[in-house]
Design an enzyme around this catalytic site. Sequence first.
Site, PDB file in Angstrom:
ATOM      1  N   SER A   1      62.435   8.929 105.405  1.00 50.66           N
ATOM      2  CA  SER A   1      63.766   9.290 105.910  1.00 50.66           C
ATOM      3  C   SER A   1      63.754   9.344 107.437  1.00 50.66           C
ATOM      4  CB  SER A   1      64.194  10.642 105.342  1.00 50.66           C
ATOM      5  OG  SER A   1      64.738  10.504 104.047  1.00 50.66           O
TER       6      SER A   1
ATOM      7  N   LYS B   1      57.025  21.350 105.483  1.00 48.37           N
ATOM      8  CA  LYS B   1      56.700  19.993 105.037  1.00 48.37           C
ATOM      9  C   LYS B   1      56.792  19.026 106.215  1.00 48.37           C
ATOM     10  CE  LYS B   1      58.503  18.899 101.128  1.00 48.37           C
ATOM     11  NZ  LYS B   1      59.431  18.449 100.065  1.00 48.37           N
TER      12      LYS B   1
ATOM     13  N   ASP C   1      54.019  15.885 110.695  1.00 45.78           N
ATOM     14  CA  ASP C   1      54.426  15.587 112.076  1.00 45.78           C
ATOM     15  C   ASP C   1      55.744  14.818 112.149  1.00 45.78           C
ATOM     16  OD1 ASP C   1      52.229  16.843 113.358  1.00 45.78           O
ATOM     17  OD2 ASP C   1      50.966  15.121 112.881  1.00 45.78           O
TER      18      ASP C   1
ATOM     19  N   HIS D   1      65.588  26.040 113.454  1.00 44.01           N
ATOM     20  CA  HIS D   1      66.145  25.199 114.512  1.00 44.01           C
ATOM     21  C   HIS D   1      65.122  24.964 115.624  1.00 44.01           C
ATOM     22  CE1 HIS D   1      70.299  26.863 113.151  1.00 44.01           C
ATOM     23  NE2 HIS D   1      69.984  25.768 112.482  1.00 44.01           N
ATOM     24  N   HIS D   2      63.830  25.161 115.328  1.00 42.16           N
ATOM     25  CA  HIS D   2      62.820  24.940 116.372  1.00 42.16           C
ATOM     26  C   HIS D   2      62.805  23.483 116.806  1.00 42.16           C
ATOM     27  CE1 HIS D   2      60.420  23.437 112.996  1.00 42.16           C
ATOM     28  NE2 HIS D   2      59.570  22.941 113.864  1.00 42.16           N
ATOM     29  N   ARG D   3      63.188  22.604 115.898  1.00 41.82           N
ATOM     30  CA  ARG D   3      63.416  21.196 116.215  1.00 41.82           C
ATOM     31  C   ARG D   3      64.735  20.780 115.574  1.00 41.82           C
ATOM     32  NH1 ARG D   3      59.201  18.228 118.371  1.00 41.82           N
ATOM     33  NH2 ARG D   3      57.060  18.941 118.023  1.00 41.82           N
TER      34      ARG D   3
ATOM     35  N   LYS E   1      68.403  22.275 103.443  1.00 46.62           N
ATOM     36  CA  LYS E   1      68.615  21.848 102.057  1.00 46.62           C
ATOM     37  C   LYS E   1      70.035  22.171 101.659  1.00 46.62           C
ATOM     38  CE  LYS E   1      65.968  19.835  98.952  1.00 46.62           C
ATOM     39  NZ  LYS E   1      64.961  18.815  99.274  1.00 46.62           N
TER      40      LYS E   1
ATOM     41  N   LYS F   1      66.660  18.759 108.516  1.00 42.49           N
ATOM     42  CA  LYS F   1      66.531  17.667 107.539  1.00 42.49           C
ATOM     43  C   LYS F   1      66.263  18.219 106.154  1.00 42.49           C
ATOM     44  CE  LYS F   1      66.350  13.198 106.848  1.00 42.49           C
ATOM     45  NZ  LYS F   1      67.031  13.358 105.551  1.00 42.49           N
TER      46      LYS F   1
END
Length: 502
Positions: A394, A126, A131, A96-98, A138, A102
């Site tokens: 995506s 990945k 970036d 959850h750092h960002r 997943k 996804k």
Amino acid sequence: MQSLARLSRTSLVQKGLVPQTIKNYSSVSQAEIDNEPRFLECFKTFFDKAAGLTNLKPGVLNNMKECNVALRVEFPIKNEHGDVDIIAGYRAQHSHHRLPCKGGIRFSEEVDLQEVMALASLMTYKCAVVDVPFGGAKGGVRIDPKKYTVAQREKITRAYTLLLCQKNFIGPGVDVPAPDMGTGEQEMAWIRDTYQAFNTNDVDSMACVTGKPISSGGIRGRTEATGLGVFYGIREFLSYEEVLKKTGLTPGIKGKSIVIQGFGNVGYFAAKFFEQAGAKVIAVAEHNGAVYNADGLNIDALNKYKLQHGTFIDFPGATNIVDSVKALEIPCDILIPAALEKQIHIGNVADIQAKLIGEAANGPMTPRADQILLNRGHVIIPDLLLNAGGVTVSYFEWLKNLSHVRFGRLNKKWEESSKKLLLEFVESTVNKKLSEAERSLIIHGADEIDIVRSGLEDTMQNACAETRKTANEKNTDYRSAALYNAIMKIKAVYESSGNVFS
């Protein structure tokens, strides 16, 4: 029709497909092959190797390595016989750092918790490598989608999505799924529709999932994105002097012999782009057989044949390989595993003949096999770099959904008008008129797919260059270099956020 059933070492040598000088690993037992680590442990082994290049504290690295949260659900679905099947579903959020997180959703009987945790882990790094500002996630549903009707698959998809909604495991700012093995545009459209039905006040609800059809908010260029990213990445590496020196290959794609394992979305489009660039795709493998032609296969004809017959076997002008895994052992310039994880392992690594291996699949190689190939001088372009084209596009789709306008709509005509004025000035200055075809080519303004492909190409070039630079500076392999870069980028996010890491 010739058949290379089982492709024994003796028959391969006799056919000239395998040099006699390669060490024979026939003494490797099945137990030793079965003893190789599971997918999650494979990833952690690769992570630990890259972590050794850093000076970060063990606690910091352990926090980055472990999966933050994982969800397991079960729900009933009535099958075509009137019985009730209990379906297991999973979703793992590695980091959850960002936000949002996804990662794709796969439908497969092989799905389990450790697999989705491993894939979620891989997604975190990945995204960092290319970036893309997401954490990794997943998901999966443990079914064979071929055993269910379209109506039943819709029920399963919607039931799974509803549970994700209830657990707050989906949303434009929370967790954004995408297609994976066994799923595609249709499943993503069902997910989007289900999420919107329960979030009617969310103006950005279209961004809850990517890989959708264009009519449901998708983006042009997403379907082929992973395969195109594989093409861009390998093309970039074939321009690096050290790669050419190590492999003995010449620059560029033209004339290269390529073997591809997996002919789904990724494998098919990768094969198409390589064929268009002048490469020879000499073998293609699927789970139920493979075919080989030293002069190259016609990819469109092969795809049409597979759609008609459900297999490659007996494709006109090609040699059958009944045991499709053996296709990995055919000598070639470039091997592209684009199927499942752990396809190259201790049991077959000695017979891998490709000079360069591009990992289009997630985790197609075990750590032991990886080290053996590196020791033998093979070049390996890792999965977290090479197959990042899908998540890159995506990301573009997510941005499109948040901005509520397709790329190119606001500026295409302005670009064309500007180019037309400039061209008319040049023509009047040099007193020469271009043909209509030449004028159209120059004046053309960027459509959505032009912008998407340009962004993907730039992303892959930059990520490859960063990986190369670190590999040379740290004197390490490309997988460790890519993971090192990702680790340091994630560390920077934690530090700038005022986390305890700082």
